[in-house]
Write a protein that holds these residues in place. Structure first.
Motif, PDB file in Angstrom:
ATOM      1  N   GLN A 125       0.855  -1.239  -0.153  1.00  0.00           N
ATOM      2  CA  GLN A 125      -0.065   0.010  -0.066  1.00  0.00           C
ATOM      3  C   GLN A 125       0.858   1.228  -0.136  1.00  0.00           C
ATOM      4  O   GLN A 125       0.565   2.224  -0.608  1.00  0.00           O
ATOM      5  CB  GLN A 125      -1.007  -0.015   1.047  1.00  0.00           C
ATOM      6  CG  GLN A 125      -2.103   1.108   1.238  1.00  0.00           C
ATOM      7  CD  GLN A 125      -2.897   1.025   2.221  1.00  0.00           C
ATOM      8  OE1 GLN A 125      -3.928   1.994   2.283  1.00  0.00           O
ATOM      9  NE2 GLN A 125      -2.834   0.315   3.387  1.00  0.00           N
ATOM     10  N   PHE A 126       1.995   1.278   0.655  1.00  0.00           N
ATOM     11  CA  PHE A 126       3.053   2.330   0.905  1.00  0.00           C
ATOM     12  C   PHE A 126       3.613   2.503  -0.529  1.00  0.00           C
ATOM     13  O   PHE A 126       3.448   3.716  -1.104  1.00  0.00           O
ATOM     14  CB  PHE A 126       4.025   1.983   1.633  1.00  0.00           C
ATOM     15  CG  PHE A 126       5.267   3.187   1.920  1.00  0.00           C
ATOM     16  CD1 PHE A 126       4.868   4.281   2.770  1.00  0.00           C
ATOM     17  CD2 PHE A 126       6.307   3.086   0.991  1.00  0.00           C
ATOM     18  CE1 PHE A 126       5.831   5.254   2.918  1.00  0.00           C
ATOM     19  CE2 PHE A 126       7.168   4.235   1.173  1.00  0.00           C
ATOM     20  CZ  PHE A 126       7.147   5.197   1.915  1.00  0.00           C
ATOM     21  N   THR A 188      -4.570  13.755  -7.156  1.00  0.00           N
ATOM     22  CA  THR A 188      -4.220  13.086  -5.986  1.00  0.00           C
ATOM     23  C   THR A 188      -4.431  14.229  -4.778  1.00  0.00           C
ATOM     24  O   THR A 188      -4.126  15.291  -4.861  1.00  0.00           O
ATOM     25  CB  THR A 188      -2.729  12.597  -5.979  1.00  0.00           C
ATOM     26  OG1 THR A 188      -2.728  11.523  -6.631  1.00  0.00           O
ATOM     27  CG2 THR A 188      -2.559  11.739  -4.467  1.00  0.00           C
ATOM     28  N   LEU A 189      -5.187  13.740  -3.595  1.00  0.00           N
ATOM     29  CA  LEU A 189      -5.277  14.815  -2.554  1.00  0.00           C
ATOM     30  C   LEU A 189      -4.649  14.075  -1.302  1.00  0.00           C
ATOM     31  O   LEU A 189      -5.216  13.016  -0.807  1.00  0.00           O
ATOM     32  CB  LEU A 189      -6.810  14.995  -2.462  1.00  0.00           C
ATOM     33  CG  LEU A 189      -7.101  15.639  -1.083  1.00  0.00           C
ATOM     34  CD1 LEU A 189      -6.491  17.137  -1.169  1.00  0.00           C
ATOM     35  CD2 LEU A 189      -8.627  15.693  -0.825  1.00  0.00           C
ATOM     36  N   LEU A 190      -3.475  14.454  -0.837  1.00  0.00           N
ATOM     37  CA  LEU A 190      -2.876  14.111   0.378  1.00  0.00           C
ATOM     38  C   LEU A 190      -3.220  14.834   1.422  1.00  0.00           C
ATOM     39  O   LEU A 190      -3.166  16.205   1.610  1.00  0.00           O
ATOM     40  CB  LEU A 190      -1.261  14.313   0.142  1.00  0.00           C
ATOM     41  CG  LEU A 190      -0.430  14.281   1.543  1.00  0.00           C
ATOM     42  CD1 LEU A 190      -0.643  12.708   1.633  1.00  0.00           C
ATOM     43  CD2 LEU A 190       0.982  14.661   1.403  1.00  0.00           C
ATOM     44  N   VAL A 213     -10.832  11.990  -7.434  1.00  0.00           N
ATOM     45  CA  VAL A 213      -9.710  12.270  -6.946  1.00  0.00           C
ATOM     46  C   VAL A 213      -9.170  11.183  -6.008  1.00  0.00           C
ATOM     47  O   VAL A 213      -9.865  10.616  -5.311  1.00  0.00           O
ATOM     48  CB  VAL A 213      -9.626  13.460  -6.279  1.00  0.00           C
ATOM     49  CG1 VAL A 213      -8.470  13.965  -5.507  1.00  0.00           C
ATOM     50  CG2 VAL A 213      -9.950  14.658  -7.173  1.00  0.00           C
ATOM     51  N   LYS A 214      -7.887  10.624  -6.098  1.00  0.00           N
ATOM     52  CA  LYS A 214      -7.492   9.427  -5.117  1.00  0.00           C
ATOM     53  C   LYS A 214      -6.923  10.312  -3.961  1.00  0.00           C
ATOM     54  O   LYS A 214      -6.228  11.215  -4.048  1.00  0.00           O
ATOM     55  CB  LYS A 214      -6.197   8.895  -5.781  1.00  0.00           C
ATOM     56  CG  LYS A 214      -6.726   8.112  -7.373  1.00  0.00           C
ATOM     57  CD  LYS A 214      -7.669   6.993  -7.039  1.00  0.00           C
ATOM     58  CE  LYS A 214      -8.146   6.397  -8.556  1.00  0.00           C
ATOM     59  NZ  LYS A 214      -6.814   5.694  -9.241  1.00  0.00           N
ATOM     60  N   VAL A 215      -7.502   9.885  -2.811  1.00  0.00           N
ATOM     61  CA  VAL A 215      -7.359  10.478  -1.427  1.00  0.00           C
ATOM     62  C   VAL A 215      -5.959   9.607  -0.867  1.00  0.00           C
ATOM     63  O   VAL A 215      -6.396   8.546  -0.616  1.00  0.00           O
ATOM     64  CB  VAL A 215      -8.501  10.706  -0.630  1.00  0.00           C
ATOM     65  CG1 VAL A 215      -7.988  10.918   0.871  1.00  0.00           C
ATOM     66  CG2 VAL A 215      -9.720  11.535  -1.269  1.00  0.00           C
ATOM     67  N   VAL A 216      -5.109  10.353  -0.353  1.00  0.00           N
ATOM     68  CA  VAL A 216      -4.133   9.376   0.183  1.00  0.00           C
ATOM     69  C   VAL A 216      -4.043  10.131   1.867  1.00  0.00           C
ATOM     70  O   VAL A 216      -3.893  11.395   1.821  1.00  0.00           O
ATOM     71  CB  VAL A 216      -2.545   9.929  -0.141  1.00  0.00           C
ATOM     72  CG1 VAL A 216      -1.397   9.069   0.705  1.00  0.00           C
ATOM     73  CG2 VAL A 216      -2.557   9.054  -1.610  1.00  0.00           C
ATOM     74  N   GLU A 231      -8.339   6.059  -0.843  1.00  0.00           N
ATOM     75  CA  GLU A 231      -7.527   5.133  -1.589  1.00  0.00           C
ATOM     76  C   GLU A 231      -6.473   4.459  -0.671  1.00  0.00           C
ATOM     77  O   GLU A 231      -6.436   3.154  -0.817  1.00  0.00           O
ATOM     78  CB  GLU A 231      -7.029   5.688  -2.798  1.00  0.00           C
ATOM     79  CG  GLU A 231      -6.476   4.677  -3.856  1.00  0.00           C
ATOM     80  CD  GLU A 231      -7.404   4.166  -4.755  1.00  0.00           C
ATOM     81  OE1 GLU A 231      -6.934   3.117  -5.659  1.00  0.00           O
ATOM     82  OE2 GLU A 231      -8.510   4.581  -4.822  1.00  0.00           O
ATOM     83  N   HIS A 232      -5.777   5.339  -0.073  1.00  0.00           N
ATOM     84  CA  HIS A 232      -4.932   4.693   0.778  1.00  0.00           C
ATOM     85  C   HIS A 232      -4.718   5.477   2.283  1.00  0.00           C
ATOM     86  O   HIS A 232      -4.863   6.810   2.159  1.00  0.00           O
ATOM     87  CB  HIS A 232      -3.308   4.923   0.123  1.00  0.00           C
ATOM     88  CG  HIS A 232      -3.185   4.615  -1.286  1.00  0.00           C
ATOM     89  ND1 HIS A 232      -3.185   2.859  -1.370  1.00  0.00           N
ATOM     90  CD2 HIS A 232      -3.261   5.004  -2.283  1.00  0.00           C
ATOM     91  CE1 HIS A 232      -2.971   2.708  -2.859  1.00  0.00           C
ATOM     92  NE2 HIS A 232      -3.038   3.709  -3.533  1.00  0.00           N
TER      93      HIS A 232
END
Length: 290
Positions: A125-126, A188-190, A213-216, A231-232
């Protein structure tokens, strides 16, 4: 990390492969609304999950609890830890404070936090999150909350040097709709969100996820509600002998992500670093030593 220090959520993940189909149905129901879905009586939680009472009883025993009352108490303690403020946190530590100087107690707590944090990071996952952070086909947005905005600022400073198309969202939620307006699928949204979790950040994550949008997410061991749309998601252990939680393990994980993202696209990053240094030389921003 000892089994007794695991949250109920982590115990479910560890034992998930051993659960029957009906037990997994209850486990999934609990994880979808965690921990609230497990805070009622055994008959009510079983009915809500559309499983039998014996199914719930068997599953909690598989997780290592003597019975449902112990399982229920564990969830209540987790909920209490989630919502506790600085005064209550200090009271908890003061009542259990080990003997010795504060420096030793603090060092032991931080060392334990780091160990538990990194032992619970899934390397696959990392790596997937790092690939997402390095993907310049989409824009990278970075945002934090009342306390974690310092982490977001730190992340932005480094990612801006590593890659192009990075946006640091302001800490004022009133401005966030302007950023969401420009978000596109593949971006991507950190995000950084730790207890007590911020409803504005959760709504932002939901709006972003709806747009593809992929959320980290980087959160604490109790897990922000944003986990549901991320997402992660990565949990960092944060308790120390203080009225405040620690950001040391959170910062360590962030720095590991920064280093890995740099290596993920090193050729492009190195060229970007060289051009940045040339600009620094031109502006004489930093002193050079011969």
């Amino acid at each position: 990390m000892t089994k007794s220090s695991l949250t109920v959520r982590e115990k479910i993940r560890d034992h998930y492969a051993t659960l029957t189909q009906s037990e997994r149905k209850f486990a999934n129901s609990l994880l979808e609304n965690y921990p609230a879905a497990g805070l009622a009586s055994i008959t009510i939680v079983a009915s809500n999950a559309d499983v039998s009472t014996p199914t719930v009883a068997r599953m909690v025993q598989k997780l290592g609890f003597k019975g449902y009352p112990q399982f229920h108490q564990a969830l209540l303690k987790e909920l209490e830890a989630k919502v506790s403020g600085p005064t209550q946190r200090r009271a908890n530590w003061a009542s259990e404070a080990p003997e010795g100087h504060m420096l030793n107690r603090f060092s032991q707590a931080v060392t334990n936090n780091l160990s538990q944090t990194f032992s619970n990071v899934d390397s696959g996952q990392f790596d997937a999150a790092v690939r997402q952070l390095a993907d310049t086909d989409g824009r990278l947005y970075v945002v934090g909350g009342r306390i974690t905005r310092a982490l977001a600022d730190y992340a932005f400073t480094h990612f801006q040097a590593i890659r192009q198309r990075v946006t640091h969202m302001t800490s004022s939620s009133a401005t966030w709709p302007h950023y969401v307006l420009d978000m596109e699928a593949g971006d991507t949204l950190l995000m950084f969100d730790v207890r007590r979790y911020e409803t504005n950040l959760q709504r932002l994550a939901e709006l972003a996820a709806e747009r593809g949008v992929k959320v980290v997410l980087i959160t604490d061991q109790w897990a922000s509600p944003i986990t549901a749309v991320a997402e992660h998601a990565f949990s960092c252990w944060v308790e120390i002998p203080s009225a405040w939680d620690s950001n040391i393990s959170t910062m360590m994980l962030l720095e590991a992500m920064i280093a890995a993202t740099q290596e993920e696209s090193w050729d492009e990053t190195k060229e970007r670093y060289d051009r940045l240094d040339a600009l620094f030389d031109t502006t004489r921003l930093f002193r050079k030593f011969s």
